[in-house]
Design an enzyme around this catalytic site. Structure first.
Site, short mmCIF file in Angstrom:
data_model
loop_
_atom_site.label_atom_id
_atom_site.label_comp_id
_atom_site.label_asym_id
_atom_site.label_seq_id
_atom_site.Cartn_x
_atom_site.Cartn_y
_atom_site.Cartn_z
CE LYS A 1 4.33 -1.22 2.83
NZ LYS A 1 3.37 -2.32 3.04
NE ARG B 1 3.12 -0.95 10.24
CZ ARG B 1 4.41 -0.66 10.24
NH1 ARG B 1 5.03 -0.37 11.37
NH2 ARG B 1 5.10 -0.68 9.12
CE LYS C 1 5.31 -4.41 8.94
NZ LYS C 1 4.04 -4.46 8.17
CD GLU D 1 13.03 -3.00 -4.39
OE1 GLU D 1 12.37 -3.79 -5.08
OE2 GLU D 1 13.59 -3.35 -3.32
CE LYS E 1 1.58 1.66 2.20
NZ LYS E 1 1.20 0.31 2.49
CB SER F 1 -3.14 5.11 7.75
OG SER F 1 -1.84 4.68 8.11
CE1 TYR G 1 -7.08 3.62 4.37
CE2 TYR G 1 -5.16 5.08 4.23
CZ TYR G 1 -5.69 3.81 4.34
OH TYR G 1 -4.86 2.73 4.42
#
Ligand code: PBG
Length: 329
Positions: A201, A211, A223, A239, A254, A280, A319
């Protein structure tokens, strides 16, 4: 031979000359069963709230969400990733509301599993929707604490499993969380609850609209101390391998569209299914361009989703799920 005819042995266009031929040689197929629909849930009843940066996406109260999910199931979508919009008065720096068994998310999961036992309900394990700091972990003196956060995440996963989640999906990027979640689930007897790990990610600008949807933007900083640097891809393999060793059943990349190479690389390196999250911002860009009359939104959606599949994704969170399911019919 006509004067203009070239002496070509190879004419790749031969295989493109009709729709039937193009269908015959198509290398990539996408079916509705590979789509996961991420949905936002909000408290209350009979409420459907617009999200400005995501035209066509809503925060639904649980009763309306159930209707939406019922309709999606009829279209052949069976997997749903739930994200709760938590009231700001319930947020604190430890994200304690995430452990409330009577909170919005667990009660919604329970209701959905009662109504749709065959649905595959996926819950997000991370603190940001519950955190007054808008971070995925507990914050102390500006630092996002790893091990303290992992403790909470493991309990959160158990709370979600108890509510009936089929898969828990840690999206926080803390080190060691998959192992801690696996142990906690097993200890409570939830050996059949799977882990879909957000393994690769990236710290991405493409999460902006999400968000907005959850009002979960970080209150300070970014982040980058936990989500990955977009310049790296070997780190994604590392990872994913760590997550698999710790017990991940599915690994995820992602965002998707700027990271098709990462999807392809992971697919080549791991033996578990690979998911990709068409996030998004990727959705919003197509919707915005379409609204501005700049391109055909449906065609752009279809091309994007096929490209994610072609890169190697076994499943796609998007979505567009409902729109794509209708298109695939
Ligand atoms: C947070 C989380 C995020 C998304 C899914 N889970 C946002 C973030 O990390 O800031 C983003 C999804 C999207 O943009 O569609 N744990």
């Amino acid at each position: 031979m006509k004067l203009t005819q070239r002496p070509l042995t190879h004419r790749p266009r031969r295989l493109r000359k009709s729709s039937a031929l193009r269908e015959l040689i198509a290398e990539t197929h996408l079916s509705t069963s590979e789509l996961i629909w991420p949905v936002f849930v909000t408290g209350g009843k009979n409420s459907q709230e617009k999200i400005n940066s995501m035209p066509g996406v809503f925060r639904f109260s649980p009763d309306l969400l159930a209707k939406e999910i019922g309709a999606a199931m009829k279209l052949g979508i069976h997997s749903f990733a739930l994200f709760p919009a938590i009231e700001s008065k319930l947020k604190d720096s430890h994200g304690r509301e995430s452990l409330n068994p009577n909170g919005l998310l667990p009660t919604t999961v329970k209701m959905l599993k009662d109504k749709f036992p065959d649905a595959n309900i996926i819950t997000d394990v991370a603190l940001d929707p519950y955190s007054s700091d808008g971070h995925d972990g507990i914050v102390r003196n500006g630092e996002i604490l790893n091990d303290e956060t992992v403790e909470v995440l493991a309990q959160m996963a158990v709370t979600q499993a108890r509510a009936g989640a089929d898969l828990v999906a840690p999206s926080d990027m803390m080190d060691g969380r998959v192992g801690a979640i696996r142990r906690a689930l097993d200890q409570e007897g939830f050996t059949q609850v799977g882990i879909m790990a957000y393994s690769a990610k990236y710290a991405s600008a493409f999460y902006g609209p999400f968000r907005d949807a959850l009002q979960s933007a970080p209150k300070f900083g970014d982040k980058k101390t936990y989500q990955m640097d977009f310049r790296n891809s070997r780190e994604a393999v590392r990872e994913a391998q760590l997550d698999i060793r710790e017990g991940a059943d599915i690994v995820m990349v992602k965002p998707a569209l700027s990271y098709l190479d990462v999807i392809q690389t992971l697919k080549a390196h791991v033996k578990v299914p690979v998911a990709a999250y068409n996030v998004s911002g990727e959705y919003a860009m197509i919707k915005a361009a379409e609204a501005a009359g700049m391109l055909d939104g449906t065609k752009a959606m279809v091309e994007s989703l096929y490209s994610i599949k072609r890169a190697g994704a076994d499943m796609i969170l998007t979505y567009f799920a409902v729109e794509m399911a209708k298109y695939l019919r």
